[in-house]
Scaffold this motif. Structure first.
Motif, PDB file in Angstrom:
ATOM      1  N   GLU A 174       0.806  -1.223   0.000  1.00  0.00           N
ATOM      2  CA  GLU A 174       0.000   0.000   0.000  1.00  0.00           C
ATOM      3  C   GLU A 174       0.840   1.274   0.000  1.00  0.00           C
ATOM      4  N   SER A 175       2.140   1.139   0.168  1.00  0.00           N
ATOM      5  CA  SER A 175       3.010   2.314   0.289  1.00  0.00           C
ATOM      6  C   SER A 175       3.336   2.927  -1.069  1.00  0.00           C
ATOM      7  N   ASP A 176       3.509   4.222  -1.076  1.00  0.00           N
ATOM      8  CA  ASP A 176       3.904   4.931  -2.297  1.00  0.00           C
ATOM      9  C   ASP A 176       5.315   4.532  -2.720  1.00  0.00           C
ATOM     10  N   THR A 177       6.150   4.220  -1.746  1.00  0.00           N
ATOM     11  CA  THR A 177       7.533   3.811  -2.036  1.00  0.00           C
ATOM     12  C   THR A 177       7.545   2.562  -2.909  1.00  0.00           C
ATOM     13  N   TYR A 178       6.730   1.585  -2.524  1.00  0.00           N
ATOM     14  CA  TYR A 178       6.649   0.329  -3.279  1.00  0.00           C
ATOM     15  C   TYR A 178       6.063   0.581  -4.671  1.00  0.00           C
ATOM     16  N   LYS A 179       4.985   1.340  -4.747  1.00  0.00           N
ATOM     17  CA  LYS A 179       4.310   1.589  -6.021  1.00  0.00           C
ATOM     18  C   LYS A 179       5.221   2.321  -7.000  1.00  0.00           C
ATOM     19  N   GLU A 180       5.978   3.285  -6.480  1.00  0.00           N
ATOM     20  CA  GLU A 180       6.899   4.021  -7.346  1.00  0.00           C
ATOM     21  C   GLU A 180       8.009   3.111  -7.868  1.00  0.00           C
ATOM     22  N   TYR A 181       8.525   2.270  -6.987  1.00  0.00           N
ATOM     23  CA  TYR A 181       9.573   1.320  -7.365  1.00  0.00           C
ATOM     24  C   TYR A 181       9.062   0.342  -8.422  1.00  0.00           C
ATOM     25  N   MET A 182       7.870  -0.179  -8.224  1.00  0.00           N
ATOM     26  CA  MET A 182       7.307  -1.179  -9.128  1.00  0.00           C
ATOM     27  C   MET A 182       6.819  -0.586 -10.443  1.00  0.00           C
ATOM     28  N   SER A 183       6.637   0.712 -10.489  1.00  0.00           N
ATOM     29  CA  SER A 183       6.129   1.349 -11.712  1.00  0.00           C
ATOM     30  C   SER A 183       7.164   1.357 -12.840  1.00  0.00           C
ATOM     31  N   LYS A 184       8.432   1.155 -12.458  1.00  0.00           N
ATOM     32  CA  LYS A 184       9.501   1.120 -13.460  1.00  0.00           C
ATOM     33  C   LYS A 184       9.918  -0.336 -13.690  1.00  0.00           C
ATOM     34  N   PRO A 185      10.000  -0.747 -14.942  1.00  0.00           N
ATOM     35  CA  PRO A 185      10.279  -2.155 -15.229  1.00  0.00           C
ATOM     36  C   PRO A 185      11.678  -2.612 -14.807  1.00  0.00           C
ATOM     37  N   GLU A 186      12.651  -1.700 -14.836  1.00  0.00           N
ATOM     38  CA  GLU A 186      14.028  -2.078 -14.527  1.00  0.00           C
ATOM     39  C   GLU A 186      14.563  -1.271 -13.350  1.00  0.00           C
ATOM     40  N   SER A 187      15.629  -1.793 -12.739  1.00  0.00           N
ATOM     41  CA  SER A 187      16.326  -1.045 -11.683  1.00  0.00           C
ATOM     42  C   SER A 187      17.737  -1.573 -11.568  1.00  0.00           C
ATOM     43  N   ASP A 188      18.584  -0.807 -10.909  1.00  0.00           N
ATOM     44  CA  ASP A 188      19.941  -1.275 -10.659  1.00  0.00           C
ATOM     45  C   ASP A 188      20.096  -1.592  -9.171  1.00  0.00           C
ATOM     46  N   TYR A 189      21.293  -1.991  -8.775  1.00  0.00           N
ATOM     47  CA  TYR A 189      21.510  -2.389  -7.385  1.00  0.00           C
ATOM     48  C   TYR A 189      21.267  -1.225  -6.432  1.00  0.00           C
ATOM     49  N   ALA A 190      21.665  -0.029  -6.830  1.00  0.00           N
ATOM     50  CA  ALA A 190      21.480   1.148  -5.974  1.00  0.00           C
ATOM     51  C   ALA A 190      20.000   1.395  -5.687  1.00  0.00           C
ATOM     52  N   ALA A 191      19.165   1.261  -6.713  1.00  0.00           N
ATOM     53  CA  ALA A 191      17.725   1.457  -6.537  1.00  0.00           C
ATOM     54  C   ALA A 191      17.117   0.361  -5.675  1.00  0.00           C
ATOM     55  N   ASP A 192      17.583  -0.855  -5.878  1.00  0.00           N
ATOM     56  CA  ASP A 192      17.100  -1.982  -5.070  1.00  0.00           C
ATOM     57  C   ASP A 192      17.458  -1.769  -3.598  1.00  0.00           C
ATOM     58  N   LYS A 193      18.682  -1.331  -3.371  1.00  0.00           N
ATOM     59  CA  LYS A 193      19.143  -1.090  -2.000  1.00  0.00           C
ATOM     60  C   LYS A 193      18.351   0.040  -1.352  1.00  0.00           C
ATOM     61  N   GLU A 194      18.121   1.093  -2.111  1.00  0.00           N
ATOM     62  CA  GLU A 194      17.372   2.237  -1.587  1.00  0.00           C
ATOM     63  C   GLU A 194      15.953   1.842  -1.199  1.00  0.00           C
TER      64      GLU A 194
END
Length: 315
Positions: free
Chosen positions: A126-146
């Motif tokens: 339900e968090s905006d943090t999760y939704k924003e992260y999931m809205s982008k198809p790709e990420s790098d290690y820095a984004a995953d860690k953040e």
């Protein structure tokens, strides 16, 4: 993980527990202190195991969703597997050394208390943090860690039900929670994808000397209690030990014990450490009161040649 200040706090708690229980068994308090220190590491491991269970629950939910014939467009993301493929989460989940340690200690709390995992996972979704992260198809290690750091800081660690669970499990964890939480955040910020599995199983203490220090501080303070009380009596106007806050009395005795019987620790280190502990654990004016007495005693000990310090000392 634990600094000398944390160790001093645990010694203080052990002495306080002895006074409250009216049990003068040094052996029991030494055991209490050792268990209290070791339980700090158990708390750290439980936090890591919670990440494991959250990732597993997310993977189970993905599997269930994949079996549905109709996809829910409202909750669809470009890459539904992105969260369970989070690189930092996988470092924890796939860590065999961590798994062995959890099994060895029989730490299956979240498996037995599944409702806490469901609760946290629901808040994450339900968090905006999760939704924003999931809205982008790709990420790098820095984004995953953040993402993991932000979720822990804003959702997982502050959860009141988890806090209550820990508090009910181990009384000393009330003071350990902020220590362990701060350590986890700092540790995660420093982690790299190339770090070995052992990175997630850091040493609880800097070295064996820390445990020795803890045991000696406890035993010497308790065994020299009468002599330490007399040291305080002469420096307190209208001395009445019953009127001094219990924690203040314990901290004063511990500090005087360090000044007189721990020559490798500089007096300024000792005084500063106990003033900081007093600010956090005692009354608003305690640090001023303690500082006044320790200042008088330090000057007296120096003039009488009682303060024989050597070496750089340790915190």
């Amino acid at each position: 993980m634990l600094t000398r200040r944390h160790i001093r706090v645990k010694v203080m708690q052990s002495i306080y527990a002895l006074i409250q229980s009216k049990d003068d068994s040094l052996q029991k308090q030494e055991k209490f202190l050792k268990v209290s220190i070791e339980n700090t590491y158990t708390l750290y491991l439980l936090w890591l195991s919670l990440f494991v269970e959250i990732q597993k629950r997310a993977a189970d939910q993905i599997s269930l969703s994949a079996n549905k014939y109709i996809e829910d467009k409202k909750t669809a993301f470009p890459n539904p597997n992105k969260f369970i493929q989070n690189r930092l989460l996988l470092q924890i989940v796939e860590n065999k050394t961590l798994e062995e340690e959890l099994n060895h200690r029989k730490l299956d709390n979240w498996y037995l208390e599944e409702e806490y995992v469901k609760l946290i996972y629901k808040e994450i979704l339900e968090s905006d943090t999760y939704k924003e992260y999931m809205s982008k198809p790709e990420s790098d290690y820095a984004a995953d860690k953040e993402l993991v750091i932000t979720l822990f800081k804003n959702i997982i660690a502050p959860n009141e039900k988890i806090y209550d669970y820990f508090e009910d499990d181990k009384l000393t964890w009330v003071d350990d929670i902020p220590i362990v939480n701060t350590f986890i955040l700092k540790h995660f910020k420093k982690v790299k994808q190339v770090h070995p599995e052992s990175y997630f199983l850091p040493s609880l203490l800097k070295d064996d000397e820390d445990m020795t220090f803890a045991m000696q501080l406890l035993s010497r303070t308790l065994l020299k209690n009468d002599a330490l009380e007399k040291e305080i009596e002469g420096k307190t106007p209208n001395w009445d030990k019953d009127r001094i806050a219990g924690i203040d009395s314990i901290l004063l005795k511990m500090a005087i014990c360090e000044l007189l019987h721990f020559p490798s620790i500089p007096e300024r280190v000792t005084i500063n450490e106990y003033l900081e502990i007093a600010k956090e654990y005692s009354t608003p004016k305690s640090s001023i009161f303690i500082n006044g007495i320790l200042d008088k005693l330090t000057k007296e000990y120096k003039s009488e040649g009682k303060l024989n310090k050597m070496g750089r000392g340790l915190l």
